[in-house]
Write a protein that holds these residues in place. Sequence first.
Motif, mmCIF file in Angstrom:
data_model
loop_
_atom_site.group_PDB
_atom_site.id
_atom_site.type_symbol
_atom_site.label_atom_id
_atom_site.label_comp_id
_atom_site.label_asym_id
_atom_site.label_seq_id
_atom_site.Cartn_x
_atom_site.Cartn_y
_atom_site.Cartn_z
ATOM 1 N N GLU A 1 0.830 -1.200 0.000
ATOM 2 C CA GLU A 1 0.000 0.000 0.000
ATOM 3 C C GLU A 1 0.869 1.256 0.000
ATOM 4 O O GLU A 1 0.547 2.264 -0.661
ATOM 5 C CB GLU A 1 -0.934 -0.004 1.212
ATOM 6 N N THR B 1 3.791 1.600 -1.347
ATOM 7 C CA THR B 1 4.299 1.767 -2.705
ATOM 8 C C THR B 1 3.247 2.396 -3.609
ATOM 9 O O THR B 1 3.556 3.265 -4.436
ATOM 10 C CB THR B 1 4.737 0.412 -3.286
ATOM 11 N N GLN B 2 1.996 1.980 -3.454
ATOM 12 C CA GLN B 2 0.923 2.563 -4.249
ATOM 13 C C GLN B 2 0.747 4.040 -3.949
ATOM 14 O O GLN B 2 0.565 4.857 -4.862
ATOM 15 C CB GLN B 2 -0.398 1.813 -3.995
ATOM 16 N N ARG B 3 0.833 4.423 -2.672
ATOM 17 C CA ARG B 3 0.695 5.835 -2.301
ATOM 18 C C ARG B 3 1.855 6.651 -2.873
ATOM 19 O O ARG B 3 1.680 7.780 -3.327
ATOM 20 C CB ARG B 3 0.617 5.996 -0.779
ATOM 21 N N ARG C 1 3.512 5.986 -5.626
ATOM 22 C CA ARG C 1 3.329 6.122 -7.064
ATOM 23 C C ARG C 1 2.297 7.199 -7.402
ATOM 24 O O ARG C 1 2.472 7.980 -8.343
ATOM 25 C CB ARG C 1 2.914 4.779 -7.664
ATOM 26 N N ARG C 2 1.204 7.245 -6.629
ATOM 27 C CA ARG C 2 0.190 8.275 -6.871
ATOM 28 C C ARG C 2 0.759 9.669 -6.587
ATOM 29 O O ARG C 2 0.505 10.618 -7.332
ATOM 30 C CB ARG C 2 -1.047 8.015 -6.015
#
Length: 544
Positions: free
Chosen positions: A115, A117-119, A121-122
């Motif tokens: 999660e 990593t996803q934040r 990237r955004r």
Amino acid sequence: MKEHPDHLEVEGGGVVQVAAAYAYPGVLPDGFLHRFYDLVDEVCFSWRALDPSQAASAVERMRARLRELAADPRAPLTTVQKAQKAEELAYRVGISARLLRFHLTFTYSAEDRAELTQRWRRLRAAAKSLLISLDIPRFAQRQLYEYGYERGPLGVEAASSRLTDTLSAQAFFPLIDERVADPEGIYLGVTGDGSPLLWDPWSQSNYNVVILGETGSGKSMTTKLILRRLLAREPTLRVIGLDPEDEYVRVAQYISPRLRAVRFSTNQKLGLDPLRLATTSPHYTAADAAVFLAELYLPRGDRWEADAARLRVQAANYLAQTQGGAGGGGRGEPSVAGFVEWLRPRAGDLAEYLAGATAEPDSHIFEGDPPDLRGSVMFGLQGVDYAQVGAGPKRKSLVLSLLTLYAQRELFGNYDRGVFFVDEAWLFLDFPATMSLLATTARRARKHNKCFIFNSQRPYDLAANQAGRTILEQSAHTILLRQREAAIPLLKELYALRDEEAQTLIGSPEGSGIMRSGARLTHITILPEKDELQHFSTRGEWAR
């Protein structure tokens, strides 16, 4: 708290990461940090003012060094631009501004590494859209999380701090001035703080305007007010408009006594021959003419692309022979009818496909004299009868395309201010040649000092169309009125709206919405006068 090179494990579970900005564009929109509030837990902008004498000395050394580098004829453009920026900075610091050393960091947390990593990237994608470069400082996460840069480790400050002046630093502050008061602006209503909305499409380097909203949101009212007040402000302004549903031609004289209304009737000969246009416009070729004919008349199927390519070649040969005087069937001025006859002995199948262009009602599009484009004119296309033939709405799309080409030849022939307007553009999404032409018009408008106004609903369908998305992304002015909920994610992506801003567009009163003009983003309410409301309103209740 357990430390890792690029993140922290916090007590009670979960992970935390701190990212730092290390490169910025030359210009940032005021209040741009609000775009990150939904993406991170904390945004930290910290700064320290440098001693004035030291600041002046540092700026002067930088200016002298860059000036010397830029003087080299082989210097790249980026070096010349940096030298210009250094001159501007030296001027501001010399007048009244202070020089600041600043840092910008973003802190965000998650339940696990995936999660997190996803934040990241955004966050990185949002920063990239503003041309800001981010990095995750390794072996400095604890110090940044607990203490910030003031007590950070050796090397962090040098790696990520930057210099700016106090005037430029205003862009980092979260309190945004919502006023839109262009010096020569027309009055359209009020902004979110109650200030008068005085807007000038020529206030930006790009004059294109996109107005988006669902049915009944106030798109037409807003557009009519813009046209009326621009024409009233500038006596020499020339406007050419394409009105698919005849909504504007009905009130053309009230928009301005200088705006002529031209309604096309079912059996009227329009004189819009694409091959004739190809001989008179420097930006339109025989291949372009063939594309429009192919979309209208060639049967869709496995052979469509091959047949369209053949038609382009034949059209080019026809024009070359006709203009050179060696052609047979196309003697004199080229025409669609002449082209079909010329095709028969050379490509009989293509001639059969195009035979419908020489018979009524289609022949009315191409025959006759072209319409009068003197002064300002609004063309109503509702009377173009396309129900009689299998081509359906393609005929109206063809008429709009040919009128666009014809209008470009007239309107873009000089560099005087002018306006080219297309209403309900979503009607033409299924016709690639028309949408491609409108995208080209948007690009050419700026070069000729023209304002291109593009009015539509269904932004999600527009964005799915490559030409439509180009128009949406490359317009300096956007007015967003009431939207369907399905459009909100796209509008957030296209215009970097915060969730709170985007949500205000759902169910907003007629005439209320958001304006983006250059770097400015503000809530607006369009306010027509009483007589304008009476003449222009088509449905709904306006917020008063």
